[in-house]
Design a protein around this motif. Sequence first.
Motif, mmCIF file in Angstrom:
data_model
loop_
_atom_site.group_PDB
_atom_site.id
_atom_site.type_symbol
_atom_site.label_atom_id
_atom_site.label_comp_id
_atom_site.label_asym_id
_atom_site.label_seq_id
_atom_site.Cartn_x
_atom_site.Cartn_y
_atom_site.Cartn_z
ATOM 1 N N MET A 90 -6.350 -2.194 -3.412
ATOM 2 C CA MET A 90 -6.069 -0.960 -2.692
ATOM 3 C C MET A 90 -5.608 -1.240 -1.261
ATOM 4 S SD MET A 90 -8.965 1.937 -2.172
ATOM 5 C CE MET A 90 -8.705 3.457 -1.285
ATOM 6 N N SER A 293 -1.939 -6.811 -5.867
ATOM 7 C CA SER A 293 -2.579 -5.781 -6.683
ATOM 8 C C SER A 293 -3.065 -6.332 -8.015
ATOM 9 C CB SER A 293 -1.598 -4.626 -6.932
ATOM 10 O OG SER A 293 -1.215 -4.045 -5.701
ATOM 11 N N GLU A 460 -6.553 10.210 -3.229
ATOM 12 C CA GLU A 460 -5.121 10.109 -3.544
ATOM 13 C C GLU A 460 -4.569 8.702 -3.337
ATOM 14 O OE1 GLU A 460 -5.316 9.802 0.673
ATOM 15 O OE2 GLU A 460 -6.411 11.103 -0.713
ATOM 16 N N ALA A 461 -5.341 7.819 -2.726
ATOM 17 C CA ALA A 461 -4.852 6.465 -2.428
ATOM 18 C C ALA A 461 -4.510 5.726 -3.716
ATOM 19 C CB ALA A 461 -5.893 5.685 -1.647
ATOM 20 N N GLU A 462 -3.480 4.911 -3.637
ATOM 21 C CA GLU A 462 -3.047 4.147 -4.810
ATOM 22 C C GLU A 462 -4.102 3.083 -5.142
ATOM 23 O OE1 GLU A 462 0.746 1.438 -6.291
ATOM 24 O OE2 GLU A 462 0.879 2.606 -4.430
ATOM 25 N N ARG A 463 -4.523 3.068 -6.394
ATOM 26 C CA ARG A 463 -5.519 2.102 -6.868
ATOM 27 C C ARG A 463 -4.956 1.388 -8.092
ATOM 28 N NH1 ARG A 463 -8.464 6.305 -4.644
ATOM 29 N NH2 ARG A 463 -10.277 5.673 -3.371
ATOM 30 N N PRO A 464 -4.224 0.273 -7.880
ATOM 31 C CA PRO A 464 -3.646 -0.445 -9.020
ATOM 32 C C PRO A 464 -4.693 -0.974 -9.985
ATOM 33 C CG PRO A 464 -2.709 -1.187 -6.928
ATOM 34 C CD PRO A 464 -3.884 -0.335 -6.595
#
Length: 520
Positions: A90, A293, A460-464
């Motif tokens: 993240m 990621s 909403e944060a991108e969490r690969p």
Amino acid sequence: MSTKVPPPVSAPGLSDWQQHTLQDKELVKGLGLTSATMLVMGSMIGSGIFIVSADISREVASPALLIGAWVITGFLTIAAALAYGELAAMMPRAGGQYVYLRESLGPLSGFLYGWTLFLVIQTGTIAAVGVAVGKFLGIFWPAISSSHWIVHLWKVPKFAVGPMMLGGMDVGLNTQNLVAVLVVIALSIINIFGVKTGAFIQNIFTTAKVSALLGLVIFGVFLGRNAQAMAANFGANFWHNAGLGTLHDVGGMGASVFVSTLTVLAIAQVGSLFSADAWNNVTFTAGEVKNPSRNLPLSLALGTGVVIALYIACNFIYLSALPLVGSPSGTSLIERGIQYAREDRVATAVMTQMFGSIGGALMAVAIMISGFGCCNGLILSGARVYYAMAKDGLFFRSVARLHPGYKTPAISLMVQMVWTCVLCISGSYGQLLDYIIFAVLVFYVLTIFGLFVLRRTHPEAERPYKAVGYPILPAIYIVMALFIDVVLLRYKPQYTWPGLFIVLLGIPVYYIWRPRAQTT
């Protein structure tokens, strides 16, 4: 799929979150999955696995509980690594855990971690491992010794502060800590010449020491079994003193203090957790990891899994070669057992039991290789945290500068090197390391608690990658780690309160640095 390119870090209008979660553009991405995994394993494997089982055995006095202590450490380490994987994917930025604490719980939390890391955790560990390299080198060259002084400055008198006994260290330069100083200086300079150079050194030495541990396990399976040890440690004797209702005396030489089996297992975590620590160091280098990621979570899971499996296997080998219970006055390896192996060098005693004196010499070489590789991993990764702190205005400004050609945090490496060498010469690193396992565990708990906070504050944060077993595994980790810390506060105050004091000392320091951070 959007093709928008994110604005640069300095672009106006970026939120604090956006600025702090962007990749570090000025660093060179030189670490692939193999190098990142090697960094995890190489930072974990130092000298601890070769010696701490003696102290754990004296605490638990049970073969089953010796293995149990390492299994608990393994569970905690892997559960934490799986949680850190989400944070790393993240926020793949230089500084790793410092960044996660800063973003989830605020800049003070991040600073206190970085402060403690610089003052004690990272530098003290580097110093201790470096001196261990000198100690084992002295087996081959007796002139290398802690008693062979080049310059002896001062013998610090012992003094008591509450339950703590402080002082007693010799300040000065002897041939043993000179080896440590030279190792630290050499590796710090080597790591200036690009992250790929440091990773190349790391890969070589990690391969060598993983091979040494694997060799110990394989030789132990086929050649190490001793009939007397097998009879004493396995079968019905394996569960000796391991019942949940059994009381264990942890009073030492003073008045007897009896605790439950769960409590003694928590007390025993001081040695095993310290031996398995530093797995998080790969997150410090996140700004230089290719495809972070994917590679950061994967390297954390693979690295911790392999090392913990080797650690548990090694302890089964110890039990198959030597009786757990021994006597400090024993004259043979068997009579002294695991509990009283000379100078706690259990692995050396096991190899000597299998191969005679040549076995002990081989193990000494393996421990030196292990220590050298561990120092390299800690030096490489630690400098990235102070670099990240300096970028935030919370450390000396010059530490944020990179080498113009190699794009490495050269000044940060040098500052870390100088303080580590001071610790080597001061002789204080041993006491400092006794104090920090409690603080290290507190910061792990806070960081994993931060995972829950970020799920709520930045959904909403991108969490690969999302933490396996969330929220159950991270919650279990927090409960278990807090239980261990509470037990240590109660039964090992000499190790816990000083660590807490070192952390809290960082609060006024933070408020001294803070105005500089606000002007950046």
